[in-house]
Enzyme design. Structure first.
Site, PDB file in Angstrom:
ATOM      1  N   ASP A   1      39.107 -22.826 -23.723  1.00  0.00           N
ATOM      2  CA  ASP A   1      38.283 -24.021 -23.737  1.00  0.00           C
ATOM      3  C   ASP A   1      37.490 -24.029 -22.427  1.00  0.00           C
ATOM      4  O   ASP A   1      37.846 -23.323 -21.471  1.00  0.00           O
ATOM      5  CB  ASP A   1      39.191 -25.252 -23.829  1.00  0.00           C
ATOM      6  CG  ASP A   1      38.441 -26.544 -23.654  1.00  0.00           C
ATOM      7  OD1 ASP A   1      37.420 -26.741 -24.334  1.00  0.00           O
ATOM      8  OD2 ASP A   1      38.874 -27.367 -22.815  1.00  0.00           O
TER       9      ASP A   1
ATOM     10  N   ASP B   1      35.555 -27.246 -20.837  1.00  0.00           N
ATOM     11  CA  ASP B   1      35.586 -28.473 -20.046  1.00  0.00           C
ATOM     12  C   ASP B   1      36.983 -28.770 -19.510  1.00  0.00           C
ATOM     13  O   ASP B   1      37.937 -28.925 -20.279  1.00  0.00           O
ATOM     14  CB  ASP B   1      35.095 -29.647 -20.886  1.00  0.00           C
ATOM     15  CG  ASP B   1      33.646 -29.485 -21.321  1.00  0.00           C
ATOM     16  OD1 ASP B   1      32.985 -28.561 -20.816  1.00  0.00           O
ATOM     17  OD2 ASP B   1      33.189 -30.286 -22.160  1.00  0.00           O
TER      18      ASP B   1
END
Length: 294
Positions: free
Chosen positions: A47, A49
């Site tokens: 991922d 963020d």
């Protein structure tokens, strides 16, 4: 390096987490890279963020585009308020997220794809390069050193996700796709946002296409929304996790890595609340000022 080593075991990982072009690799590292046999069954999925990067990549992108007059201060304040609301209130309803993401992507309507790709490189240098978490960057490099492919999987626009992956020397990126006609953005999404179950579906497709064995793969995220992705692979890891993911990781025996300082972890909620209040107050002030003008 032993094939059964763990990504938190290599020597001095923090010192090796440099962006491409910022430092020259040593002769020994180059030799190792050239002689490493590719791992054809294992890969890593990250991922973006708060996992690879501090904060939301879409917000860093918006800041850069705001400087370049893509949209007004009013627009960015509205987007900021929406993002802060989700973080503080904990509302992660897919419909709400889709609306917020569509709103965030609408500001590129009418602009050329090539334009955003070129500006994305500049914005990475200005707003994102110094936000990369060294610890997570080092883990990604550990996978690359083992001959494994590394993909970013994010709800952020695929254009900026691809810039981040390219600048970090990763294999590639999967992200939310904006529609465009004749190279010009329409401001609409193509298909669904790359979020939750969508990430797991995308990883399954890559695994099938590339001949990966999911039990040999790794996944990294900070959010409980990525449990479908994390649960899909044989080696999940919670990075800078939210409270729900931390609890799940502990109960499941997953690895947990937190690269935030204790002070930052303690204040993140408070700062988010203050920022949300500030954003809301400024937004209300702008609306009031507009009414007075009329």
């Amino acid at each position: 390096m032993p094939r059964d080593a763990r990504p938190d075991q290599p020597r001095n990982l923090q010192s090796r987490s440099v962006l491409p072009g910022q430092a020259s690799a040593s002769a020994s590292e180059m030799e190792t890279a050239l002689t490493t046999q590719p791992d054809l069954t294992g890969a890593a999925f990250f991922d973006v963020d708060n996992t690879i990067m501090q904060g939301a990549s879409i917000f860093h992108l918006a800041r850069g585009l705001h400087r370049r007059k893509f949209f007004t201060t009013r627009d960015i304040l509205k987007a900021t308020w929406q993002q802060m609301y989700f973080r503080v209130a904990g509302v992660e309803d897919p419909e709400h997220i889709a609306k917020a993401r569509s709103s965030a992507l609408a500001f590129i309507a009418g602009h050329q794809v090539r334009e955003l790709e070129e500006i994305g490189e500049e914005i990475f240098d200005e707003n994102m390069a110094h936000k990369i978490w060294p610890g997570t960057r080092a883990i990604a490099q550990w996978h690359l050193d083992r001959g494994q492919r590394v993909w970013l999987v994010t709800a952020a626009p695929v254009e900026i996700a691809s810039v981040i992956a390219r600048r970090l020397g990763l294999t590639g990126a999967l992200g939310t796709v904006s529609a465009h006609v004749d190279g010009v953005y329409t401001g609409e999404l193509v298909g669904e946002m790359m979020h939750g179950e969508g990430k797991a579906t995308a990883i399954k497709e890559i695994a099938e296409r590339e001949g990966l064995t999911l039990a040999d793969c790794y996944a990294y995220s900070d959010s409980s929304n990525d449990l479908p992705m994390l649960s899909l692979v044989g080696h999940p890891c919670a990075v800078n996790p939210d409270s729900a993911l931390r609890a799940h990781a502990k109960s499941s025996g997953w690895r947990i890595r937190d690269y935030r300082t204790g002070r930052k972890v303690a204040l993140v909620g408070g700062k988010g609340a203050v920022a949300a209040v500030a954003a809301a107050g400024t937004w209300r002030a702008l609306r009031h000022r507009k009414k007075q003008r009329h």
